[in-house]
Design a protein around this motif. Structure first.
Motif, PDB file in Angstrom:
ATOM      1  N   ASN A 100      14.241   0.824   6.400  1.00  0.00           N
ATOM      2  CA  ASN A 100      14.710   1.130   5.039  1.00  0.00           C
ATOM      3  C   ASN A 100      13.596   1.551   4.091  1.00  0.00           C
ATOM      4  N   GLN A 101      12.370   1.570   4.583  1.00  0.00           N
ATOM      5  CA  GLN A 101      11.252   1.987   3.720  1.00  0.00           C
ATOM      6  C   GLN A 101      11.339   3.503   3.548  1.00  0.00           C
ATOM      7  N   LYS A 102      11.468   3.907   2.305  1.00  0.00           N
ATOM      8  CA  LYS A 102      11.669   5.332   2.018  1.00  0.00           C
ATOM      9  C   LYS A 102      10.437   6.157   2.412  1.00  0.00           C
ATOM     10  N   ASP A 103      10.689   7.303   3.037  1.00  0.00           N
ATOM     11  CA  ASP A 103       9.642   8.276   3.374  1.00  0.00           C
ATOM     12  C   ASP A 103       8.492   7.702   4.203  1.00  0.00           C
ATOM     13  N   LEU A 104       8.779   6.717   5.016  1.00  0.00           N
ATOM     14  CA  LEU A 104       7.714   6.162   5.861  1.00  0.00           C
ATOM     15  C   LEU A 104       7.901   6.651   7.298  1.00  0.00           C
ATOM     16  N   GLU A 105       6.830   7.242   7.863  1.00  0.00           N
ATOM     17  CA  GLU A 105       6.890   7.682   9.265  1.00  0.00           C
ATOM     18  C   GLU A 105       6.404   6.546  10.152  1.00  0.00           C
ATOM     19  N   PHE A 106       7.147   6.273  11.220  1.00  0.00           N
ATOM     20  CA  PHE A 106       6.787   5.192  12.138  1.00  0.00           C
ATOM     21  C   PHE A 106       6.263   5.811  13.435  1.00  0.00           C
ATOM     22  N   HIS A 107       5.021   5.491  13.798  1.00  0.00           N
ATOM     23  CA  HIS A 107       4.437   6.052  15.023  1.00  0.00           C
ATOM     24  C   HIS A 107       4.105   4.941  16.010  1.00  0.00           C
ATOM     25  N   TYR A 149       0.805  -1.237   0.000  1.00  0.00           N
ATOM     26  CA  TYR A 149       0.000   0.000   0.000  1.00  0.00           C
ATOM     27  C   TYR A 149       0.837   1.285   0.000  1.00  0.00           C
ATOM     28  N   LYS A 150       2.142   1.172   0.262  1.00  0.00           N
ATOM     29  CA  LYS A 150       3.050   2.323   0.274  1.00  0.00           C
ATOM     30  C   LYS A 150       2.456   3.550   0.997  1.00  0.00           C
ATOM     31  N   PRO A 151       2.139   3.387   2.290  1.00  0.00           N
ATOM     32  CA  PRO A 151       1.531   4.490   3.038  1.00  0.00           C
ATOM     33  C   PRO A 151       2.569   5.563   3.424  1.00  0.00           C
ATOM     34  N   ILE A 152       2.077   6.698   3.897  1.00  0.00           N
ATOM     35  CA  ILE A 152       2.998   7.735   4.404  1.00  0.00           C
ATOM     36  C   ILE A 152       3.376   7.417   5.851  1.00  0.00           C
ATOM     37  N   SER A 153       2.428   6.824   6.598  1.00  0.00           N
ATOM     38  CA  SER A 153       2.708   6.503   8.007  1.00  0.00           C
ATOM     39  C   SER A 153       2.392   5.045   8.318  1.00  0.00           C
ATOM     40  N   PHE A 154       3.117   4.535   9.298  1.00  0.00           N
ATOM     41  CA  PHE A 154       2.782   3.235   9.872  1.00  0.00           C
ATOM     42  C   PHE A 154       2.495   3.469  11.352  1.00  0.00           C
ATOM     43  N   LEU A 155       1.334   2.978  11.810  1.00  0.00           N
ATOM     44  CA  LEU A 155       0.920   3.218  13.198  1.00  0.00           C
ATOM     45  C   LEU A 155       0.744   1.895  13.936  1.00  0.00           C
ATOM     46  N   ARG A 213       8.083  -3.440  19.200  1.00  0.00           N
ATOM     47  CA  ARG A 213       8.414  -2.070  18.779  1.00  0.00           C
ATOM     48  C   ARG A 213       9.774  -2.056  18.084  1.00  0.00           C
ATOM     49  N   GLU A 214      10.732  -2.771  18.717  1.00  0.00           N
ATOM     50  CA  GLU A 214      12.109  -2.785  18.216  1.00  0.00           C
ATOM     51  C   GLU A 214      12.196  -3.523  16.871  1.00  0.00           C
ATOM     52  N   LYS A 215      11.563  -4.695  16.766  1.00  0.00           N
ATOM     53  CA  LYS A 215      11.666  -5.461  15.507  1.00  0.00           C
ATOM     54  C   LYS A 215      10.933  -4.767  14.358  1.00  0.00           C
ATOM     55  N   LEU A 216       9.828  -4.103  14.670  1.00  0.00           N
ATOM     56  CA  LEU A 216       9.118  -3.366  13.615  1.00  0.00           C
ATOM     57  C   LEU A 216       9.970  -2.207  13.115  1.00  0.00           C
ATOM     58  N   ARG A 217      10.554  -1.483  14.081  1.00  0.00           N
ATOM     59  CA  ARG A 217      11.376  -0.333  13.699  1.00  0.00           C
ATOM     60  C   ARG A 217      12.523  -0.773  12.786  1.00  0.00           C
TER      61      ARG A 217
END
Ligand code: KG4
Ligand code: ZN
Length: 362
Positions: free
Chosen positions: A307-314, A280-286, A298-302
């Protein structure tokens, strides 16, 4: 706008006042989880009785605390009923699940009564989607859309595509047990107390992780390679049970078992989250839900998505991951759809509730 949130879907009785969906003025939680720890799981009847005992004192404290911390603040004001009422602009309540009907009814009927007496608008909220709003209650920049959401709790484990506030498309989820439920059931098999997630995480932290060339692989990760966004955890629970029958747990093997169980659950959640991000190439991952408090997740997801370009991790602050009323109030602010008090009802199935209250696509 100050919204009084009320949350009673399970074993927490919670009330909070949140300003403009992002600033916590108060956050009060009474939990009956210690009582359930004795039986190794939640007894719905007991949980509902505990809700009835706690609901009024919890709401009173949430309002008193918020008066203290807000601009209204003035010592004399605290406890003055009229000012307390003026200070609240609307009431938000968990009216959609997942949840236990007896528990949920306590919050819903209390909120409806207050709405009627105080003449305040009331907003029904679906618990499953509200968890996501813990990500708006941080000091950090707010999530942008579209977002992929992994919401993992005791009662649900889903991947959602969130295109805007209140618009969720379900793209995958558990076929059987929820991730939190799996932690809870496996903890019970290991003789660890309820809730099982924090108990297993604590034991697992005592285990020295092997090198990445020999990862933890004792238990299966069902469906991890399937071409969808679904999970299955019931096979893991059975596998743990079989393993423990042949090799009973003891003091020295407990941390390893805990680490292996945690790793199997986390790996499945991470793999399907990455798959959803790639598609889906989202802007954010929540991340959201009680299991989002898990540090290994939290650590393994981060690491997996760095390396996903322009993805914000919340990720929400850890104390806001598990059930509380701040995210109920925040959800109601960003999705402000008041209803007549007498048309609100408790619906334990989150998707049925979402259709009834009109906030899910498909
Ligand atoms: O969101 P939540 O408070 O309640 C539900 O809506 O179900 O989630 C509770 C679940 C429980 O299954 C609990 O074991 C799990 O979240 N949990 C954790 C952690 N803290 C709570 N699971 C893994 N690691 C944790 N640190
Ligand atoms: Zn929850």
């Amino acid at each position: 706008m100050n919204i009084l949130g009320i949350e009673t879907s399970c074993d927490e009785t919670a009330a909070a006042v949140v300003k403009d969906g992002t600033k916590i003025l108060s956050n009060v939680i009474a939990s009956s989880s210690e009582m359930h720890a004795k039986t190794g799981g939640i007894m719905p009847e007991q949980a509902a009785r505990a809700q009835i005992q706690s609901i009024i004192p919890v709401i009173e404290k949430a309002i008193a605390d918020s008066l203290q911390s807000s601009a209204f603040s003035n010592k004399k004001a605290v406890g003055q009923r009229q000012l307390a009422v003026d200070h609240v602009d609307a009431i938000a309540v968990t009216a959609g699940g997942p949840g236990l009907i007896g528990s949920m009814l306590v919050g819903v009927e209390t909120a409806k009564t207050l709405s009627y007496l105080w003449k305040k608008p009331i907003v029904p909220v679906v618990h499953l989607f509200a968890h996501v709003y813990a990500n708006w209650l941080t000091e950090n920049s707010k999530p942008k859309f579209p977002a992929i959401v992994l919401t993992v709790s005791g009662g649900h484990s889903d991947i959602l595509l969130m295109s805007k506030h209140g618009k969720f498309e379900w793209i995958g989820g558990t076929r059987d047990d929820a991730a939190g439920e799996t932690f809870d059931k496996c903890a019970r098999l290991l003789g660890l107390p309820y809730p099982g997630g924090p108990s297993i995480a604590k034991e697992a932290a005592r285990f020295q992780l092997p090198s990445s060339s020999s990862p933890l692989k004792l238990f299966p990760r069902p469906m991890i390679d399937s071409d969808n966004f679904d999970f299955s955890f019931s096979g893991l629970k059975t596998s743990v049970l079989n393993r423990l029958t042949d090799n009973p747990v003891n003091k020295s093997s407990l941390p390893k078992y805990a680490a292996e169980i945690q790793e199997a659950i986390v790996d499945s959640l991470v793999a399907k989250s990455v798959r959803a991000i790639e598609k889906y190439k989202p802007i954010s991952f929540l991340l959201a839900g009680g299991v989002a408090a898990n540090n290994r997740l939290r650590e393994k997801l981060r690491t997996a998505i760095q390396n996903q370009k322009d993805l914000e991790f919340h990720v929400p602050p850890i104390p806001l991951c598990t059930d509380n009323a701040t995210f109920i109030a925040s959800y109601a602010f960003f999705n402000y759809t008041p209803m007549l008090w007498n048309s609100i009802r408790a619906i334990t199935d989150p998707f049925e509730a979402a259709v009834f209250y009109g906030n899910i696509k498909g």
